[in-house]
Design a protein around this motif. Structure first.
Motif, short mmCIF file in Angstrom:
data_model
loop_
_atom_site.label_atom_id
_atom_site.label_comp_id
_atom_site.label_asym_id
_atom_site.label_seq_id
_atom_site.Cartn_x
_atom_site.Cartn_y
_atom_site.Cartn_z
N TYR A 234 0.71 -1.31 0.04
CA TYR A 234 -0.03 0.08 -0.02
C TYR A 234 0.87 1.34 0.06
CZ TYR A 234 -2.99 3.82 1.59
OH TYR A 234 -3.64 5.20 2.05
N TYR A 235 1.94 1.42 0.91
CA TYR A 235 2.62 2.52 1.05
C TYR A 235 3.61 2.81 -0.30
CZ TYR A 235 0.82 3.53 5.72
OH TYR A 235 0.18 3.76 6.68
N GLY A 236 4.15 1.45 -0.73
CA GLY A 236 4.81 1.57 -2.16
C GLY A 236 4.01 2.15 -3.06
N THR A 237 2.71 1.84 -3.18
CA THR A 237 1.92 2.23 -4.37
C THR A 237 1.56 3.76 -4.01
OG1 THR A 237 0.92 0.00 -4.82
CG2 THR A 237 -0.14 1.99 -5.54
N LEU A 238 1.53 4.22 -2.80
CA LEU A 238 1.24 5.46 -2.42
C LEU A 238 2.17 6.43 -2.89
CD1 LEU A 238 -0.70 7.33 -1.04
CD2 LEU A 238 0.28 7.01 1.23
N GLY A 239 3.76 5.92 -2.60
CA GLY A 239 4.79 6.63 -2.92
C GLY A 239 4.84 6.92 -4.40
N SER A 244 4.21 10.70 -8.78
CA SER A 244 3.47 11.00 -10.30
C SER A 244 2.88 12.53 -10.38
CB SER A 244 2.45 10.02 -10.66
OG SER A 244 1.30 9.86 -9.64
N VAL A 245 2.45 12.82 -9.13
CA VAL A 245 1.48 14.26 -8.68
C VAL A 245 2.78 15.40 -8.26
CG1 VAL A 245 -0.36 13.21 -8.42
CG2 VAL A 245 1.03 13.72 -6.49
N GLY A 246 3.99 15.28 -8.23
CA GLY A 246 4.95 16.16 -7.99
C GLY A 246 5.04 16.44 -6.40
N GLN A 247 5.01 15.51 -5.67
CA GLN A 247 5.07 15.41 -4.17
C GLN A 247 6.20 14.86 -3.83
OE1 GLN A 247 1.31 15.60 -1.69
NE2 GLN A 247 0.02 16.08 -3.84
N PRO A 248 7.44 15.22 -3.93
CA PRO A 248 8.59 14.14 -3.49
C PRO A 248 8.65 14.02 -2.22
CG PRO A 248 9.38 16.55 -4.22
CD PRO A 248 7.84 16.45 -4.68
N THR A 249 8.30 15.15 -1.27
CA THR A 249 8.47 14.75 0.20
C THR A 249 7.60 13.76 0.65
OG1 THR A 249 9.05 17.33 0.61
CG2 THR A 249 8.46 15.91 2.39
N ALA A 251 6.13 11.54 -0.87
CA ALA A 251 6.59 10.24 -1.76
C ALA A 251 7.65 9.62 -1.03
CB ALA A 251 6.89 10.48 -3.11
N TRP A 252 8.64 10.50 -0.65
CA TRP A 252 9.92 9.93 0.18
C TRP A 252 9.34 9.15 1.72
CZ3 TRP A 252 15.05 8.96 -0.66
CH2 TRP A 252 15.91 8.79 0.57
N GLN A 253 8.54 9.81 2.27
CA GLN A 253 8.06 9.41 3.43
C GLN A 253 7.12 8.31 3.23
OE1 GLN A 253 5.51 12.70 4.93
NE2 GLN A 253 7.20 14.06 5.61
N ALA A 254 6.38 8.09 2.29
CA ALA A 254 5.33 6.82 1.89
C ALA A 254 6.40 5.56 1.74
CB ALA A 254 4.60 7.08 0.79
N PHE A 255 7.54 5.94 0.76
CA PHE A 255 8.42 4.88 0.63
C PHE A 255 9.32 4.28 1.91
CE2 PHE A 255 8.86 6.28 -4.04
CZ PHE A 255 7.96 5.43 -4.48
N GLY A 256 9.51 5.37 2.64
CA GLY A 256 10.08 4.93 3.91
C GLY A 256 9.39 3.88 4.98
N GLN A 257 8.04 4.45 4.91
CA GLN A 257 7.02 3.52 5.57
C GLN A 257 6.85 2.06 4.89
OE1 GLN A 257 3.81 6.48 5.23
NE2 GLN A 257 3.32 5.77 7.59
N ALA A 258 6.93 2.14 3.54
CA ALA A 258 6.82 0.90 2.72
C ALA A 258 7.89 -0.10 3.08
CB ALA A 258 6.69 0.87 1.44
N VAL A 259 9.16 0.52 3.13
CA VAL A 259 10.50 -0.17 3.19
C VAL A 259 10.44 -0.92 4.83
CG1 VAL A 259 13.06 0.28 3.82
CG2 VAL A 259 11.82 1.15 1.78
N GLN A 284 16.19 12.54 -8.41
CA GLN A 284 15.23 13.32 -9.20
C GLN A 284 15.35 14.73 -8.61
OE1 GLN A 284 11.36 11.86 -9.77
NE2 GLN A 284 10.54 13.88 -10.43
N VAL A 285 15.27 14.69 -7.26
CA VAL A 285 15.30 16.20 -6.48
C VAL A 285 16.84 16.79 -6.31
CG1 VAL A 285 12.96 15.75 -5.64
CG2 VAL A 285 15.03 15.05 -4.12
N GLY A 286 17.55 16.07 -6.63
CA GLY A 286 19.29 16.47 -6.52
C GLY A 286 19.79 16.02 -5.24
N ASP A 287 19.10 15.30 -4.51
CA ASP A 287 19.91 14.78 -3.13
C ASP A 287 20.81 13.27 -3.71
OD1 ASP A 287 20.72 14.28 -0.60
OD2 ASP A 287 18.67 14.29 0.22
N LEU A 288 21.83 13.65 -4.00
CA LEU A 288 22.97 12.54 -4.37
C LEU A 288 23.20 11.70 -3.41
CD1 LEU A 288 24.88 14.26 -7.44
CD2 LEU A 288 22.56 13.05 -7.33
N PRO A 289 23.57 12.18 -1.95
CA PRO A 289 24.08 11.40 -0.94
C PRO A 289 22.88 10.34 -0.51
CG PRO A 289 24.83 13.57 -0.64
CD PRO A 289 23.78 13.63 -1.85
#
Length: 638
Positions: A234-239, A244-249, A251-259, A284-289
């Motif tokens: 669920y959280y992976g799909t939410l991320g 896709s709608v341009g909300q990277p912050t 998306a990052w939180q949703a991916f973290g919950q999914a992980v 994509q947002v330039g946070d290379l580290p």
């Protein structure tokens, strides 16, 4: 990879496990504990499933053994161990099938349906989508007759839709998803609908319909507390939606919950994919580290799992990050590793990128010493290389054109031969169909003539003889002669009617296939020391008469073969109809045979010919001392 952060088992189940008075009761409680921990701690769940298996084997608890193998298969699926999942599923099927043949109870039907559903999931993961669809349809066949199987059948339809979607049949997938939602109760949340909603959301995201995906995810959110097993998905799909709608912050939180959920569950393969998504988002947002940290974690997990496709994606992602940071040697190393994995299937674009990076690195070193001279020489060499490449390309194109012409001519000849063979086969099939139909019509005519003509005449003779005997007193010898004549006529009439019924059963014409098979099984059971069980489903609507006759003849021939050769004590006949799918199974517990050796026998060839005439697929499973199973699957006209 073991799940981290072990969960505490429910106290009530632990107390029940300690207080159980028998191995059977302890096995049942251990299975409940394993199921309760499956979504949060696969390591402990695996331990309790193995304990349940050992207790069931020690006490001879057959149902517990089959259920334990099923639970081990489900845990292997969660841990992305497809090899063990397939092996455990086979063990579960081998333990449950004999129990169902002995007593086809609803509990065993549900167990076999769960086993078939799990085997379909493993086939999905291995890319065997046709086998997955067959397993899911088999699970639906077991569940359809059961009155309270709605929620379980919902899950099967959801999985069936997933397989059809991967097989590029979105319309069929959507149809089964609609069937799944129709089975859901109208009162209260239905956690089993969560995977259906997630698949619909992913389908909308693939089609760039972000608004529709958001609506589906909002509808799925209330189901999450009751279905923690799918929280990572669920959280992976939410991320993916937020990205896709341009909300990277978000998306990052949703991916973290999914992980976090995937790691807790032990789904290492999905955790690696989520970390890769996180890395792509950070880049994509330039946070290379942050991007590099996520991709390196994904790479470590992927190397442990041996997932070559995900490994190539991770290596190329890290190579692009190193290239952006100006770390040319490291980027070149990553590109070379990904190139080795792709082997001969590596794309031209990846090879060109590796060559371009190597050229940049060499040029950067040489420019520090003799920049002007080296640059001129490199330019001249580049022109020469391009000319040679162009010449090579022209030569290759010429060879390809010549080869394509020869291939096209060969393909044309092959298609012509195929068309001629197909016409011959169609002609032979029409001829065989006409012959079989003529035989059946001739049998009907012969049955009518025997019954109505000769049968009536013999009955009249019997009546005359009986009347003559009842008149004035006859001498004793004449009376005995008349009595014997009447008895012979009775036997002749009975034999005549038996022959007429065998040629064309009256029950088949008047009442349909189900009643005719019931009469046939009863007569076979009376004829020999053999117990015959018959199960039918979905035959309330009559089939085409020709098909009913052929199916009846096929079952009749199989039962005759069992009587003659199998030395069996019990035989099971199942005929199930589900929509346009028809499934016939005839199983016995006899002495069995080697199908490879017996393939030339007349009886087996006759059965295979009838199955081929019906347009179905016949599967024969047998081995010496292990009984025989004939399974016919065919599709009815819409």
């Amino acid at each position: 990879m073991a799940a981290q952060g072990p969960s505490t088992p429910p106290d009530s189940l632990l107390r029940a496990l300690q207080a159980a008075s028998s191995d059977t009761a302890r096995a049942k409680t251990a299975l409940h504990l394993s199921a309760a921990l499956a979504a949060t701690d696969t390591a402990q769940a695996l331990r309790y499933a193995r304990q349940a298996l050992a207790l069931s084997q020690a006490s001879g608890f057959g149902y517990g053994q089959a259920h334990s193998w099923l639970q081990l298969s489900a845990l292997a699926i969660i841990r992305n161990d497809n090899v063990r999942a397939a092996r455990y599923g086979t063990q579960a099927q081998a333990a449950a099938a004999p129990l169902y043949r002995q007593r086809p109870a609803p509990r065993l039907a549900r167990l076999l349906a769960a086993i078939a559903n799990n085997r379909g999931s493993v086939a999905d993961r291995q890319g065997q989508y046709a086998a997955a669809v067959r397993s899911y349809l088999q699970a639906a066949t077991y569940l359809a007759p059961l009155p309270e199987a709605g929620r379980t059948l919902l899950t099967v339809y959801a999985n069936l839709g997933n397989s059809l979607l991967i097989a590029n049949q979105p319309a069929q997938a959507a149809r089964y998803w609609r069937l799944a939602t129709a089975l859901a109760p109208r009162t209260g949340p239905v956690p089993e609908l969560l995977p259906v909603y997630l698949q619909l959301a992913r389908l909308h995201l693939q089609q760039a319909h972000s608004d529709s995906a958001g609506q589906v995810l909002r509808a799925a959110r209330p189901l999450l507390p009751g279905s923690q097993l799918y929280a990572d998905q669920y959280y992976g799909t939410l991320g993916q939606y937020y990205r896709s709608v341009g909300q990277p912050t978000a998306a990052w939180q949703a991916f973290g919950q999914a992980v976090a959920y995937a790691r807790r569950k032990g789904a290492a393969g999905y955790e690696a994919k989520l970390l890769f998504e996180q890395g792509q988002l950070a880049a994509q947002v330039g946070d290379l580290p942050a991007a590099r940290a996520s991709l390196e974690r994904s790479l470590t997990i992927t190397e442990q799992l041996g997932d070559s496709r995900q490994l190539v994606d991770n290596l190329e992602g890290l190579a692009r990050l190193a290239e952006q940071a100006g770390q040319w040697p490291e980027a070149l190393r990553y590109y070379r590793r990904s190139h080795e994995l792709r082997d001969t299937l590596a794309s031209t674009a990846v090879r060109a990128q590796v060559a371009q990076l190597e050229t940049r690195y060499r040029t950067r070193q040489q420019a520090e010493q003799l920049r002007t001279l080296r640059q001129a020489q490199a330019a001249e060499q580049l022109v020469l290389r391009q000319q040679r490449r162009l010449n090579a390309v022209y030569l290759v194109l010429l060879l390809v054109l010549v080869a394509a012409g020869g291939l096209a001519a060969a393909l044309l000849r092959h298609r012509q031969r195929q068309a001629a063979r197909q016409r011959e086969q169609e002609k032979a099939l029409l001829t065989a169909q006409a012959v079989l139909q003529g035989q059946e019509e001739e049998r009907r005519r012969l049955a009518r003539d025997l019954h109505d003509g000769l049968g009536g005449m013999l009955s009249t003779v019997k009546h005359y003889l009986a009347s003559a005997r009842s008149r004035a007193a006859q001498p004793e010898e004449a009376t005995a002669l008349f009595t014997q004549s009447i008895e012979h006529l009775d036997s002749s009439i009975g034999e005549l009617r038996r022959v007429a019924r065998n040629l064309m059963p009256e029950a088949l014409l008047a009442f349909g296939l189900a009643q005719a098979l019931q009469d046939l099984c009863a007569s076979v059971q009376q004829a020999g020391n053999l117990r015959v069980q018959l199960h039918t489903h979905g035959l309330e609507t009559r089939l085409p008469q020709t098909l009913e006759v052929e199916l009846y003849r096929l079952v009749q021939e199989l039962l005759n073969n069992v009587l003659k050769h199998a030395q069996a004590q019990e035989v099971l006949v199942q005929l199930m109809r589900h929509d346009t799918e028809l499934h016939l199974v005839v199983e016995d517990d006899g002495r069995g045979f080697d199908p490879a050796v017996a393939s030339t026998g007349v009886g087996l060839r006759s059965v295979q010919a009838r199955a081929h005439y019906l347009g179905g697929t016949l599967e024969v499973q047998s081995a010496p001392g292990q009984g025989t199973s004939f399974s016919l699957e065919l599709r009815l006209p819409a």
